[in-house]
Design a protein around this motif. Structure first.
Motif, PDB file in Angstrom:
ATOM      1  N   ALA A 421       0.833  -1.205   0.000  1.00 53.77           N
ATOM      2  CA  ALA A 421       0.000   0.000   0.000  1.00 53.77           C
ATOM      3  C   ALA A 421       0.869   1.257   0.000  1.00 53.77           C
ATOM      4  N   ALA A 422       1.991   1.217   0.726  1.00 53.53           N
ATOM      5  CA  ALA A 422       2.902   2.368   0.743  1.00 53.53           C
ATOM      6  C   ALA A 422       3.511   2.604  -0.630  1.00 53.53           C
ATOM      7  N   ILE A 423       3.875   1.512  -1.303  1.00 51.40           N
ATOM      8  CA  ILE A 423       4.424   1.645  -2.657  1.00 51.40           C
ATOM      9  C   ILE A 423       3.363   2.224  -3.598  1.00 51.40           C
ATOM     10  N   ALA A 424       2.125   1.729  -3.457  1.00 49.41           N
ATOM     11  CA  ALA A 424       1.042   2.260  -4.293  1.00 49.41           C
ATOM     12  C   ALA A 424       0.832   3.751  -4.033  1.00 49.41           C
ATOM     13  N   LEU A 425       0.948   4.169  -2.757  1.00 48.38           N
ATOM     14  CA  LEU A 425       0.810   5.584  -2.425  1.00 48.38           C
ATOM     15  C   LEU A 425       1.927   6.399  -3.069  1.00 48.38           C
TER      16      LEU A 425
END
Length: 859
Positions: A421-425
């Motif tokens: 999710a952090a990478i997607a953000l």
């Protein structure tokens, strides 16, 4: 019975929600406790992000909707230091209605010599404005305000000029060699935004009066603008007209705009600033992530018994996890919806204020794309901070849940999900960034800040555990709270550190901008630029400056205006240009020629041409601009100067000290290129003074005497120009501080959430210690020590991180000196420490106020 059976049969046909979702919704509606901070953090962040995007979109739509009014027509063409040819005017007149204006800087002065820099707009009242209206005070037609009466033409002026010259309507002022009557106050002009930023108050006069004032001498910097209102106003007609004009006059060298792009530079700056505010708002959302994590952790703790019962009845861990996740996502969806509603209201609430205060054409509207991005940001932040706490509901066995023992839980898959999710953000931030470099820098800074603060929390816990045993029981208790299991140290460090880092970086950047103005007071930069000095008056003006400012450092060089039209034989509009070099293509730039390397610059590559060079045109380029244009030594560049296209070979590259505010140019040509060309001289003069007051008095005297002796020469006081920029920066900083204020609110909420999540352990500790004789004051002191030590550690890290971020922004992005403000930084740190201790004690008040007896008697 039949009706009842029919209803049962109809209900049975309605598709049922999955069990996990039904259970989650019922449980959440029955017991929504603990989600208040969670919802508040998400609402604030999403509202800020979607609101900034909506406001930017509303302003962009306003520019597009009022493009004709702002531009003054369907298309505009501008030339510097030369007028349009009869052939060009005939081409425009054949396709539409024309309106011409001329723009330049000059000096307005009273009879006693007191002078002020003004921005002249010379118009023809019969054709200006084509769209919209000029607002004057007293109310009168523009033609009446500018007409000649008793031998003196009239002018409409910005009220700031009246203040600077201590004048009133009806007074006469000198501009150039002519006297003008101050006929009206200029309240608004419909095309003001298209003119860009000016350093002096506006003066509007007729074009005939401008020629009569003898200001438009050969080589002087006058921008002539022709606005064309097409007879066919369709979009296809506009594009075809722009293409036809470029094809008909390929070497015109003009700057052209159309109503759908009235101010490209303003639009780019708007996009950059909107991105900056969005990133600050995203920081507010991320800063509230700790509150999300704490709220979810508290939710899992409260539901331990329910989750244990579900597992005991045979529910798989994955089903329990889905139930918990469904509840969290339901709360998140509600919060995101509230945030989007609040964000959508921001453009409507701010539209009128922006119209009144900044004269910006805001057209309030809904921004679906901005709302989508805001929702995605909110959802991803929830997943980043909620997955790991929720994972404990899946992985911890029933027995461990019931006896409050989380050991044995394997959270690797949930940490991987949070990382995804952090990478997607991060990808979303860069994908939606106007400036990809800025987006990437923000992502790198955020990751570094989290890693730094989390690492600092780990180090602080290790240090607290490894310190020698203190004889002071309260300090011993405080240190034990810092490193014990389920310690609040990581959450507190992140919440405090992120917010303080943001505050310190904003304050230091603003301080660096103000420091540039202080450099002017300290005499480190030139006092004046003198523009449009005729070649014939160069020696006389040098003598004048030497007499008025003995010992001053006087520099002067020839100057013309030109624009880059091609690099390596490729048109500039078909060339890939780096973002940090695009500014060099925005309109006409100053060009000069020199037999030697200019001062305040040094050769980086190549050799300078001989002093008596005769041969093909050569040019020296500023190194960064050359790199941004993809040029190296030996490449060609084509520049349109005074309507003549010059193709020159790049002979060398220079490093330029722009911060010296001395005479510097992107392009310096070999002297043979412009032999015989009309040009004016650009002067700088620098001198010191024993005090700021003495310096100001000397500046005023020099400007006054220069205006008397040389009425066509424009003096620009560097301090005033810096003050104008500083004012704009201060206004922009207000918006940044407002967004930073949201980060403070979410960080405080996250801090309160962290403290609330530790209530159970603190209540237990306080009961035991009170039973052993500890007083409320003893416990309060111990808790204050705990929160103070954690806050101090976070502040030290924040000072280092915030200073580093400010240093990078000022020296790398803004190209100004970094200025560390020790007292301001210390004040922010002390205030943060005081708030941390106060909130910590407020959060622990329940534990401090409980009596041990009733608590010990509870089963």
């Amino acid at each position: 019975m039949r009706a009842k059976a029919s209803r049962v049969e109809q209900r049975s046909k309605i598709p049922k929600l999955p069990f996990a979702l039904r259970f989650a919704l019922r449980d959440l509606l029955g017991d929504p406790r603990g989600f208040g901070v969670f919802i508040a953090c998400i609402v604030i962040g999403v509202a800020a992000i979607s609101g900034v995007s909506g406001l930017s979109c509303s302003l962009a739509q306003g520019l597009a909707r009022e493009g004709r009014t702002i531009l003054g027509g369907d298309a505009s063409f501008s030339l510097v230091s030369r007028e349009f040819s009869p052939e060009q005017r005939a081409f425009f007149e054949a396709r539409g209605r024309l309106s011409e204006i001329s723009l330049m800087r000059a000096m307005a002065r009273r009879d006693d010599g007191e002078a002020a820099l003004v921005e002249i707009k010379a118009v023809d009242p019969a054709t200006y404005p084509t769209f919209g209206a000029v607002a004057l005070d007293p109310d009168m037609p523009l033609a009446e305000a500018l007409e000649e009466r008793n031998g003196l033409p009239g002018v409409a002026v910005d009220p700031m000029l009246l203040a600077r010259l201590d004048a009133k309507l009806g007074d006469a002022v000198m501009i150039g060699v002519s006297r003008f009557t101050l006929r009206a106050i200029l309240r608004s002009e419909p095309d003001k935004l298209a003119g860009g930023i000016g350093f002096g108050p506006r003066v509007m006069m007729t074009r005939a009066a401008l020629w009569g004032a003898e200001l438009a001498t050969p080589g002087s910097i006058v921008r002539h603008v022709v606005r064309v209102t097409l007879r066919g106003g369709a979009e296809a007609d506009l594009k075809a007209f722009a293409a036809d004009a470029a094809n008909a006059f390929p070497q015109a060298g003009w700057e052209s705009r159309t109503r759908d792009a009235v101010s490209p530079q303003f639009s780019r700056n708007l996009d950059r600033f909107a991105q900056l505010l969005t990133l600050v708002a995203l920081t507010a959302l991320v800063a509230g992530g700790a509150g999300v994590a704490n709220a979810v952790q508290g939710f899992v703790e409260r539901k331990r018994a329910q989750f244990a019962i579900l597992k005991a009845l045979g529910a798989e861990g994955s089903r329990v996890f889905r139930i918990a996740l469904a509840q969290v996502l339901a709360a998140a969806s509600f919060a995101i919806l509230l945030g989007l509603v609040a964000g959508a209201a921001i453009p409507w609430g701010a539209a009128q204020a922006l119209r009144d205060l900044a004269d910006l054409p805001v057209s309030a509207s809904l921004d679906a794309q901005g709302a989508l991005y805001g929702a995605l940001y909110g959802l991803l932040v929830v997943l980043i901070f909620a997955l790991v706490p929720l994972g404990r509901a899946h992985e911890v066995p029933v027995a461990a849940l019931l006896r409050d023992d989380p050991r044995g839980a394997s959270l690797a898959r949930y940490r991987a999900g949070a990382a995804a999710a952090a990478i997607a953000l991060a990808v979303l931030v860069m994908a939606t960034s106007f400036d990809v470099k800025l987006g990437a820098a923000y992502v790198a800074a955020a990751v570094a800040a989290f890693a730094l603060l989390r690492g600092a929390a780990w180090v602080a816990m290790r240090l607290a555990r490894g310190l020698p045993r203190s004889r002071n029981a309260r300090l011993r208790f405080a240190l034990a709270n810092i490193w014990r299991p389920k310690s609040l140290t990581p959450a507190l460090m992140i919440s405090i550190g992120l917010t303080q880092t943001l505050l310190i970086s904003l304050v230091l950047v603003e301080g660096a901008i103000h420091n540039e103005l202080a450099r002017a007071d300290a005499g480190e930069i030139p006092n004046f630029f003198f523009i449009d000095v005729p070649k014939a008056q160069t020696e006389a003006f040098v003598d004048f400056l030497s007499a008025e400012a003995p010992g001053a450092r006087i520099e002067h060089v020839p100057m013309m205006r030109g624009r880059i039209v091609a690099v390596k034989d490729a048109a500039i509009d078909k060339t890939a240009v780096a973002d940090d070099a695009k500014w060099a293509l925005e309109g006409d730039r100053g060009v000069t020629f020199s037999a030697t390397v200019p001062a305040n610059s040094a050769l980086a590559e190549g050799e300078w041409w001989p002093a008596n060079y005769v041969g093909p045109p050569l040019v020296s380029l500023e190194q960064k601009v050359a790199e941004g244009l993809g040029l190296t030594i030996g490449d060609s560049i084509r520049v349109n100067v005074l309507g003549r296209e010059v193709t020159a070979q790049v002979a060398n590259l220079r490093r330029v000290d722009w911060r010296s505010y001395a005479i510097n140019f992107i392009m310096v040509f070999s002297p043979n290129v412009f032999a015989g060309a009309p040009y004016t001289e650009l002067f700088t003069v620098a001198y010191g003074a024993p005090s700021v007051a003495a310096r100001d008095a000397k500046d005023a005297r020099l400007a006054r005497e220069a205006a008397k002796r040389f009425p066509s020469i424009v003096s620009v006081r560097v301090k005033d120009a810096l003050a104008a920029i500083d004012k704009i920066a201060g206004q922009l900083a207000l918006a940044a501080r407002a967004a930073a204020g949201l980060a403070i609110v979410t960080a405080v909420l996250a801090l309160a959430s962290a403290l609330a999540s530790g209530q159970r352990a603190r209540l237990h500790d306080s009961v035991v210690l009170k039973t052993l004789g500890a007083t409320r004051l003893w416990l309060a002191t111990a808790y204050a020590l705990e929160f103070g030590l954690v806050g101090l550690a976070a502040s030290l890290i924040a000072v280092a991180a915030g200073s580093g971020a400010a240093y990078a922004m000022t020296t790398i992005l803004m190209k100004i000196d970094f200025a560390f403000l020790p007292w301001t930084t210390a004040l922010i740190s002390l205030a943060t420490l005081a708030v941390t201790i106060a909130l910590g004690l407020a959060g622990a008040w329940r534990a401090l106020s409980r009596r041990p007896g009733p608590e010990l008697r509870q089963p």
